[in-house]
Design an enzyme around this catalytic site. Structure first.
Site, mmCIF file in Angstrom:
data_model
loop_
_atom_site.group_PDB
_atom_site.id
_atom_site.type_symbol
_atom_site.label_atom_id
_atom_site.label_comp_id
_atom_site.label_asym_id
_atom_site.label_seq_id
_atom_site.Cartn_x
_atom_site.Cartn_y
_atom_site.Cartn_z
ATOM 1 N N HIS A 17 1.722 -11.336 -6.621
ATOM 2 C CA HIS A 17 1.468 -12.463 -5.713
ATOM 3 C C HIS A 17 0.428 -13.405 -6.311
ATOM 4 O O HIS A 17 -0.654 -12.964 -6.705
ATOM 5 C CB HIS A 17 0.952 -11.944 -4.370
ATOM 6 N N ASP A 19 -1.429 -15.622 -4.794
ATOM 7 C CA ASP A 19 -2.667 -15.677 -4.005
ATOM 8 C C ASP A 19 -3.430 -14.353 -4.034
ATOM 9 O O ASP A 19 -4.547 -14.276 -3.520
ATOM 10 C CB ASP A 19 -2.399 -16.135 -2.561
ATOM 11 N N HIS A 214 10.459 -7.599 0.506
ATOM 12 C CA HIS A 214 9.514 -6.499 0.677
ATOM 13 C C HIS A 214 10.090 -5.564 1.744
ATOM 14 O O HIS A 214 10.258 -5.977 2.895
ATOM 15 C CB HIS A 214 8.170 -7.017 1.203
ATOM 16 N N GLU A 217 7.867 -0.422 1.986
ATOM 17 C CA GLU A 217 6.513 -0.212 1.446
ATOM 18 C C GLU A 217 5.764 0.674 2.435
ATOM 19 O O GLU A 217 5.391 1.800 2.125
ATOM 20 C CB GLU A 217 5.798 -1.551 1.252
#
Length: 363
Positions: A17, A19, A214, A217
């Protein structure tokens, strides 16, 4: 003396990612310049607050972004700079190809509802954010020799943003964007099925936009099933909990589904409990299709070598397996076929493997 890398050869990274990969010094610089309060005034102090050394829950981890994102979001110069510095960071880690992901809306302060990070309304739109990140990545690629592409994230709690995300994927296909993703809190019940997300992914399929999600997880195997069957994902971000459903796992193995594995991240977010066998060991033993990735190296105080060291030291990974998984990462990348072939040729050469080694998808 610096530690010898666990795998000192060219690498491919598919799950990281933007960020979550910002230099602390850059956060401090823009915090000061923009008059935005930060929890510390040195890089070391900032890392002590933002960084993690022991496991937290996923919501506690996500709260880390609140500390520093206000210093970066809404600032054109900062956004372009973090993209450029990201490529430099990856060059130092021996990465030759990277796909970096981010939410355009979480870096904007205009044409986004609600405006993130308690910012006042400004004039930086999600559209311009994508243009700026693309410029930073392209300049980084030119200066540091790492091929960099981007993935735009939908956010599970903001399905109203998703139609715009897929439109930006289409608009910026020639400016580094290669795919769409769905990120955020996957424990929100039914979030994969929210109409905004489903419609965006349907449009992606129709428009030939690549797809990752995603899933699995911290969420269940059911979330993985939704990602595959409803959102038509081509790769799974994490996907550890797929193993709770053996029939699903066997099916995905047969379909050569790619798992974007983030070992160190999975420890710190509590996605993996150290008293259990990590899903990646099963994937290795089954010679499945997966990659190793950092996820959010700023918060996890890590580099890609952290993940390679962990799997080598604690899970018995070998040089041969590292080669195999990077070749699979290249094959499962979202590059066009001709560029994918070039990347594979580069890896085969660097690994001392004959190009004919590409026979058989799972090598």
């Amino acid at each position: 003396m610096a530690q010898t890398p666990a795998f000192d050869k060219p690498k491919v990274e598919l799950h990281v990612h933007l960020d979550g990969s910002i230099k602390p010094e850059t956060i401090l610089y823009y915090g000061r310049r923009r008059g935005i309060a930060l929890p510390a005034n040195t890089a070391e102090g900032l890392l002590n607050v933002i960084g993690m050394d022991k496991p937290l829950t996923l919501p506690d981890f996500l709260a880390k972004f609140d500390y520093y994102m206000p210093a970066i979001a809404g600032c054109r110069e900062a956004i372009k700079r973090i993209a450029y510095e990201f490529v430099e960071m990856k060059a130092k880690e021996g990465v030759v190809y990277v796909e970096v992901r981010y939410s355009p809306h979480l870096l904007a302060n205009s044409k986004v509802e609600p405006i993130p990070w308690n910012q006042a309304e400004g004039d930086l739109t999600p559209d311009e954010v994508v243009a700026l990140v693309g410029q930073g990545l392209q300049e980084g690629e030119r200066d540091f020799g790492v091929k960099a592409r981007s993935i735009l994230c939908c956010m599970r709690h903001q399905p109203n943003w998703s139609p715009k995300v897929v439109e930006l994927c289409k608009k910026y296909q020639q400016q580094t964007v290669v795919a769409i993703d769905l990120a955020g809190d996957e424990t929100i019940p039914g979030s994969s099925l929210l109409p905004g997300h489903v419609q965006a992914y349907q449009e992606a399929v129709k428009s030939g936009i690549h797809r990752t999600v995603h899933a699995g997880e911290v969420g269940s195997a059911e979330v993985v099933k939704e990602a595959v069957d409803i959102l038509k994902t081509e790769r799974l971000g994490h996907g550890y909990h797929t193993l709770e459903d053996q029939a699903l796992y066997n099916r995905l193995r047969q379909e050569n589904m790619h798992f974007e594995i983030c070992p160190w991240s999975s420890y710190l977010t509590g996605a993996w409990k150290p008293d259990t066998e990590h899903a990646v060991i099963r994937l290795k033993n089954d010679q499945a299709n997966y990659s190793l990735n950092t996820d959010d190296p700023l918060i996890f105080k890590s580099t890609l070598d952290t993940d390679y060291q962990m799997t080598k030291r604690d899970m018995g990974f070998t040089e041969e397996e590292f080669k195999r998984l990077n070749i699979n990462a290249a094959k499962s990348s979202f590059l066009p076929e001709d560029e994918k072939r070039e990347l594979l040729d580069l890896l085969y050469k660097a690994y001392g493997m004959p190009p004919s080694a590409s026979a058989g998808q799972n090598l």
